[in-house]
Design a protein around this motif. Structure first.
Motif, PDB file in Angstrom:
ATOM      1  N   THR A 157      34.072  23.730  43.876  1.00 37.72           N
ATOM      2  CA  THR A 157      33.250  24.831  43.344  1.00 37.72           C
ATOM      3  C   THR A 157      33.488  24.984  41.846  1.00 37.72           C
ATOM      4  OG1 THR A 157      34.947  26.464  43.914  1.00 37.72           O
ATOM      5  CG2 THR A 157      33.202  26.070  45.539  1.00 37.72           C
ATOM      6  N   HIS A 187      44.068  29.718  49.257  1.00 42.55           N
ATOM      7  CA  HIS A 187      43.588  28.378  49.601  1.00 42.55           C
ATOM      8  C   HIS A 187      44.536  27.726  50.598  1.00 42.55           C
ATOM      9  CE1 HIS A 187      41.523  29.531  45.974  1.00 42.55           C
ATOM     10  NE2 HIS A 187      40.661  28.545  46.139  1.00 42.55           N
ATOM     11  N   SER A 198      32.644  29.862  45.619  1.00 43.07           N
ATOM     12  CA  SER A 198      32.367  29.901  47.050  1.00 43.07           C
ATOM     13  C   SER A 198      31.591  31.155  47.452  1.00 43.07           C
ATOM     14  CB  SER A 198      33.689  29.882  47.817  1.00 43.07           C
ATOM     15  OG  SER A 198      34.489  30.994  47.459  1.00 43.07           O
ATOM     16  N   ARG A 210      29.794  37.912  48.254  1.00 38.09           N
ATOM     17  CA  ARG A 210      29.424  37.222  47.006  1.00 38.09           C
ATOM     18  C   ARG A 210      28.585  36.004  47.375  1.00 38.09           C
ATOM     19  NH1 ARG A 210      34.023  34.525  43.277  1.00 38.09           N
ATOM     20  NH2 ARG A 210      34.096  33.070  45.015  1.00 38.09           N
ATOM     21  N   GLY A 252      36.207  42.390  43.068  1.00 32.07           N
ATOM     22  CA  GLY A 252      36.158  41.709  41.775  1.00 32.07           C
ATOM     23  C   GLY A 252      34.764  41.469  41.237  1.00 32.07           C
TER      24      GLY A 252
HETATM   25  O1  TXA Z   1      35.118  29.010  44.665  1.00 29.35           O
HETATM   26  C1  TXA Z   1      35.928  29.936  44.555  1.00 29.35           C
HETATM   27  O2  TXA Z   1      35.969  30.874  45.346  1.00 29.35           O
HETATM   28  C2  TXA Z   1      36.928  29.853  43.384  1.00 29.35           C
HETATM   29  C3  TXA Z   1      37.796  28.608  43.596  1.00 29.35           C
HETATM   30  C4  TXA Z   1      38.894  28.495  42.583  1.00 29.35           C
HETATM   31  O3  TXA Z   1      38.277  28.587  44.902  1.00 29.35           O
HETATM   32  N1  TXA Z   1      37.717  31.049  43.286  1.00 29.35           N
HETATM   33  C5  TXA Z   1      37.231  32.242  42.843  1.00 29.35           C
HETATM   34  O4  TXA Z   1      38.168  33.249  42.739  1.00 29.35           O
HETATM   35  O5  TXA Z   1      36.070  32.405  42.533  1.00 29.35           O
HETATM   36  P1  TXA Z   1      37.958  34.596  41.899  1.00 29.35           P
HETATM   37  O6  TXA Z   1      39.271  35.252  41.863  1.00 29.35           O
HETATM   38  O7  TXA Z   1      37.321  34.298  40.604  1.00 29.35           O
HETATM   39  O8  TXA Z   1      37.042  35.464  42.813  1.00 29.35           O
HETATM   40  C6  TXA Z   1      37.564  35.995  44.001  1.00 29.35           C
HETATM   41  C7  TXA Z   1      36.667  37.073  44.544  1.00 29.35           C
HETATM   42  C8  TXA Z   1      36.820  38.386  43.814  1.00 29.35           C
HETATM   43  O9  TXA Z   1      35.535  38.935  43.595  1.00 29.35           O
HETATM   44  C9  TXA Z   1      37.625  39.237  44.814  1.00 29.35           C
HETATM   45  O10 TXA Z   1      37.362  40.602  44.686  1.00 29.35           O
HETATM   46  C10 TXA Z   1      37.162  38.673  46.148  1.00 29.35           C
HETATM   47  O11 TXA Z   1      37.060  37.300  45.906  1.00 29.35           O
HETATM   48  N2  TXA Z   1      38.147  38.889  47.215  1.00 29.35           N
HETATM   49  C11 TXA Z   1      39.330  38.268  47.400  1.00 29.35           C
HETATM   50  N3  TXA Z   1      40.000  38.774  48.456  1.00 29.35           N
HETATM   51  C12 TXA Z   1      39.198  39.722  48.993  1.00 29.35           C
HETATM   52  C13 TXA Z   1      39.311  40.623  50.094  1.00 29.35           C
HETATM   53  N4  TXA Z   1      40.393  40.658  50.859  1.00 29.35           N
HETATM   54  N5  TXA Z   1      38.285  41.481  50.330  1.00 29.35           N
HETATM   55  C14 TXA Z   1      37.186  41.463  49.559  1.00 29.35           C
HETATM   56  N6  TXA Z   1      37.026  40.637  48.479  1.00 29.35           N
HETATM   57  C15 TXA Z   1      38.013  39.795  48.202  1.00 29.35           C
END
Ligand code: TXA
Ligand code: MG
Length: 318
Positions: free
Chosen positions: A28, A60, A175, A189, A219
């Protein structure tokens, strides 16, 4: 997709074991990885990104068996995993009571986002470490996501202990994040896997977070993925002070322009999106231009995720 060099992978795993940060390629975008069970290492991720609040991070894993050590997965969640892992699907599921993932990584929530990346280098790194990796996109908070090793180096510089170069990210958009609640699948998302794909596999209704009560990925900020110059959407021409980001075979001419996909292919457009925003942003700064005008992108399939990122990139609140 570049294949892993085992020596380099093992060295990176040693850095992670010592609490370091390693940027890794995924299909991604590039991720900024730390050992998800190490609180101090996870705290360093927030510091390196300059993340304004403690948003939860995606965890991951190697496969569903590793995921099951940390979360409870419902039958519908398992169906999604069988169809889309390894790949660009993050599942938000309840944390197990004995879950060893740092509480900071899930920002104190009682759920955890888990994903199994497909990229051979990310897979090899998790295998060599033998532990899950917490990894947000490897860029400073709010800026354009990285789809090449150079984007990571430019954005994070010395803040990262090693960058594994896996070539350009194949999908180019983060993703798809889903939460499965009872029979319902809620997209938190939009991303590499569309609502139609999710519905086809499960035969269950798919909602978007806007339509479901109050649940959202914390986020999801209104301004995000932003270049340093202004972004203007649904443009049919470029003003003299603007660069142009086109799609399909439009006839707009601008001295500084790129086309996400001349043939109008949304997968190709997704793969090019962040790299072209990086490139046009740099050209604007060089040439004294003050904005990027972007052609309309059809709001269907992957176009929904592309428009989601573009809308945040164009948001006036910075
Ligand atoms: O493709 C991807 O998902 C990439 C690659 C590196 O794997 N990662 C990514 O991570 O986009 P980041 O941190 O930029 O975005 C993570 C999103 C954030 O909007 C966060 O709020 C949401 O995932 N998230 C993570 N854990 C969550 C949870 N327990 N409940 C709701 N949202 C969550
Ligand atoms: Mg991000």
């Amino acid at each position: 997709m570049k294949q892993p060099d085992q020596k380099e992978i093992d060295k990176a795993a040693d850095l992670l074991r010592a609490g370091g940060l390693v940027a890794m390629p995924t299909e991604t975008v590039y991720g900024l990885a730390a050992d998800a069970t190490n609180d101090k290492a996870v705290a360093r991720i927030f510091e390196a990104k300059g993340r304004p609040q403690f948003n939860p991070l995606i965890i991951h894993v190697r496969d569903i068996n590793m995921a099951l050590r940390f979360v409870d997965l419902s039958p519908t969640a398992r169906k999604l995993i069988a169809a889309f892992w390894p790949g660009p699907l993050t599942i938000v599921a309840p944390r197990r009571e004995d879950c060893e993932i740092s509480l900071l990584a899930s920002a104190g929530l009682d759920t955890l986002g888990v994903r199994c990346p497909k990229h051979a280098i990310a897979q090899a790194l998790i295998k060599s470490l033998g532990r899950p990796l917490a990894a947000p996109s490897a860029n400073r908070s709010g800026s354009i996501s990285p789809t090449q090793a150079d984007h990571v180096r430019q954005s994070l510089g010395e803040r990262v202990d090693a960058v594994l170069d896996g070539g350009p990210s194949e999908i180019g958009l983060e993703s798809t994040i889903v939460k499965v609640e009872g029979e319902e699948i809620i997209i938190l998302r939009p991303g590499g896997i569309s609502a139609e794909d999710l519905q086809d596999v499960t035969g269950k209704p798919v909602l978007t977070s806007a339509k479901s009560s109050t649940i959202e990925a914390p986020g999801m900020m209104k301004s995000h993925y932003a270049p340093s110059v202004r972004v203007r959407l649904n443009a049919t021409k470029a003003e003299p002070h603007e660069a142009f980001l086109g799609f399909a075979n439009e006839t707009v001419t601008a001295p500084t322009s790129l086309n996400l996909s001349p043939s109008g292919d949304l997968s190709e457009a997704a793969a090019n999106l962040f790299a072209y925003l990086h490139q046009l942003d740099a050209s604007c700064l060089d040439e004294g231009l003050t904005g990027i005008a972007v052609a309309p992108i059809p709001q269907k399939g992957l176009g929904i995720a592309i428009n989601d990122r573009l809308t945040r990139a164009a948001h006036p609140d910075r």
